[in-house]
Motif scaffolding. Structure first.
Motif, short mmCIF file in Angstrom:
data_model
loop_
_atom_site.label_atom_id
_atom_site.label_comp_id
_atom_site.label_asym_id
_atom_site.label_seq_id
_atom_site.Cartn_x
_atom_site.Cartn_y
_atom_site.Cartn_z
N TYR A 133 34.55 37.25 47.55
CA TYR A 133 33.23 37.77 47.19
C TYR A 133 33.33 38.72 46.00
N GLY A 134 34.24 39.70 46.12
CA GLY A 134 34.38 40.70 45.05
C GLY A 134 34.76 40.09 43.72
N ALA A 135 35.71 39.16 43.74
CA ALA A 135 36.17 38.54 42.50
C ALA A 135 35.07 37.68 41.87
N THR A 136 34.32 36.96 42.72
CA THR A 136 33.25 36.11 42.21
C THR A 136 32.12 36.93 41.61
N MET A 137 31.73 38.01 42.28
CA MET A 137 30.68 38.87 41.76
C MET A 137 31.14 39.58 40.48
N ALA A 138 32.40 39.95 40.42
CA ALA A 138 32.93 40.57 39.20
C ALA A 138 32.88 39.57 38.05
N ALA A 139 33.23 38.32 38.33
CA ALA A 139 33.16 37.28 37.30
C ALA A 139 31.72 37.08 36.83
N PHE A 140 30.77 37.10 37.77
CA PHE A 140 29.36 36.96 37.40
C PHE A 140 28.91 38.13 36.53
N ILE A 147 34.60 29.25 34.84
CA ILE A 147 33.83 28.22 35.53
C ILE A 147 32.33 28.53 35.54
N LEU A 148 31.96 29.78 35.82
CA LEU A 148 30.56 30.14 36.00
C LEU A 148 29.66 29.84 34.80
N PRO A 149 30.13 30.04 33.55
CA PRO A 149 29.23 29.73 32.42
C PRO A 149 28.80 28.26 32.37
N ARG A 150 29.56 27.39 33.03
CA ARG A 150 29.17 25.97 33.09
C ARG A 150 28.11 25.73 34.16
N LEU A 151 27.94 26.68 35.06
CA LEU A 151 27.04 26.53 36.19
C LEU A 151 25.80 27.42 36.10
N VAL A 152 25.88 28.48 35.30
CA VAL A 152 24.81 29.47 35.22
C VAL A 152 24.42 29.68 33.77
N SER A 153 23.11 29.72 33.50
CA SER A 153 22.63 30.02 32.16
C SER A 153 21.42 30.94 32.26
N PHE A 154 21.09 31.63 31.17
CA PHE A 154 19.99 32.57 31.15
C PHE A 154 19.00 32.17 30.06
N TRP A 181 39.51 33.95 22.02
CA TRP A 181 40.24 33.54 23.21
C TRP A 181 39.38 33.74 24.45
N SER A 182 39.64 32.98 25.49
CA SER A 182 38.92 33.10 26.74
C SER A 182 39.13 34.47 27.37
N MET A 224 38.91 36.16 39.65
CA MET A 224 37.92 36.61 38.68
C MET A 224 38.12 35.91 37.35
N SER A 225 39.36 35.81 36.89
CA SER A 225 39.66 35.15 35.62
C SER A 225 39.20 33.70 35.63
N ALA A 226 39.49 33.01 36.72
CA ALA A 226 39.04 31.61 36.85
C ALA A 226 37.52 31.53 36.90
N GLY A 227 36.91 32.48 37.61
CA GLY A 227 35.46 32.48 37.74
C GLY A 227 34.74 32.64 36.41
N THR A 228 35.31 33.46 35.53
CA THR A 228 34.66 33.66 34.22
C THR A 228 34.74 32.41 33.35
#
Length: 202
Positions: A20-27, A97-104, A55-56, A91-95
Motif C-alpha cells: 500500500y505504502g509503496a503504491t501510494m508513494a508511486a502515485f 507502470i502507473l503512468p500507463r494506467l492513470v492520466s489527468f 532517465w526514468s 515504488m520504483s516499479a510503480g512509477t
C-alpha cells in the motif's frame, strides 16, 4: 501499545502495508512529475536527475538508494533493510507502470501539490508503521546523529534546502513555489500523525 508498533504485525499485514505504502508513494510521484514539480529528500534528488537527463525516475531512485542499505543495516537491522528494499523496489516499479494506467485531464498545480503531500504522507505513515521507509537521506541523518550528535532533522532540512536551491536553477520560481507547498503538506502530515516512539522513522 507504545513501542511495539513496528513488531506486532503478521507477515501478511506487513506485506499489505508495504505494498500500500509503496503504491501510494508511486502515485504521489506520478502527480508530482505530471506537473513538473519537485520535492525534498532522496526522491527530490531523483526527480531532478530524471528531469535533467530524461532517465526514468524509478530507475534513478532505485539506484540512488543502493548505497544507503548498508548504513540502514547497521542502524536499523536486517528486517528494516529488507522491508525498505522491497518498498523502494515496488515504488520504483510503480512509477514506471502507473503512468500507463492513470492520466489527468485537468490538474491545477496547487491542487496537485496538496494531493501529492496528502498521498505521500499517507504512504510514508504506512511504511513507518510496518517498519520500513523509502531509504535515502533519512537513514544517513540518523546514522550521523548516532555518531556525531548532529540532529537528524537538521541534516534532512539542510539536504532539502540544497535540493530546492538546485531546483531554482532548473525550474521556474512558480513551479518551485508550488513544489514547496507540496513538501510542506507532506511534512505536516508526518509531523502531526507520526509517533516516533511507536514506529520506525527515517
Amino acid at each position: 501499545m507504545a513501542g511495539d508498533g513496528a513488531n506486532r504485525h503478521s507477515l501478511l499485514e506487513d506485506a499489505q502495508g508495504i505494498a500500500y505504502g509503496a503504491t501510494m508513494a508511486a502515485f504521489g510521484i506520478v502527480i508530482l512529475t505530471h506537473l513538473g514539480l519537485v520535492t525534498g529528500q532522496t526522491a527530490g534528488l531523483a526527480v531532478l536527475i530524471s528531469y535533467t537527463t530524461g532517465w526514468s525516475f524509478g530507475a534513478v531512485f532505485f539506484v540512488i538508494n543502493l548505497p544507503f542499505y548498508w548504513i540502514g543495516y547497521r542502524r536499523m537491522g536486517g528486517a528494516f533493510v529488507a522491508k525498505t528494499f522491497a518498498a523502494v523496489a515496488l515504488m520504483s516499479a510503480g512509477t514506471m507502470i502507473l503512468p500507463r494506467l492513470v492520466s489527468f485531464d485537468q490538474l491545477h498545480p496547487g491542487a496537485g501539490a496538496v494531493l501529492f503531500g496528502f498521498v505521500s504522507g499517507a504512504a510514508l505513515l504506512a511504511l513507518f508503521r510496518h517498519g520500513a521507509s523509502l531509504g535515502g537521506v533519512g537513514i544517513v541523518a540518523l546514522y550521523l546523529q548516532d555518531k556525531t550528535g548532529f540532529r537528524a532533522g537538521w541534516t534532512q532540512l539542510l539536504f532539502d534546502v540544497g535540493v530546492f536551491l538546485l531546483a531554482l536553477g532548473l525550474r521556474d520560481v512558480q513551479t518551485v513555489a508550488w513544489s514547496f507547498l507540496g513538501a510542506l503538506v507532506l511534512n505536516m502530515v508526518i509531523a502531526i500523525n507520526h509517533r516516533r516512539d511507536r514506529y520506525i522513522a527515517t
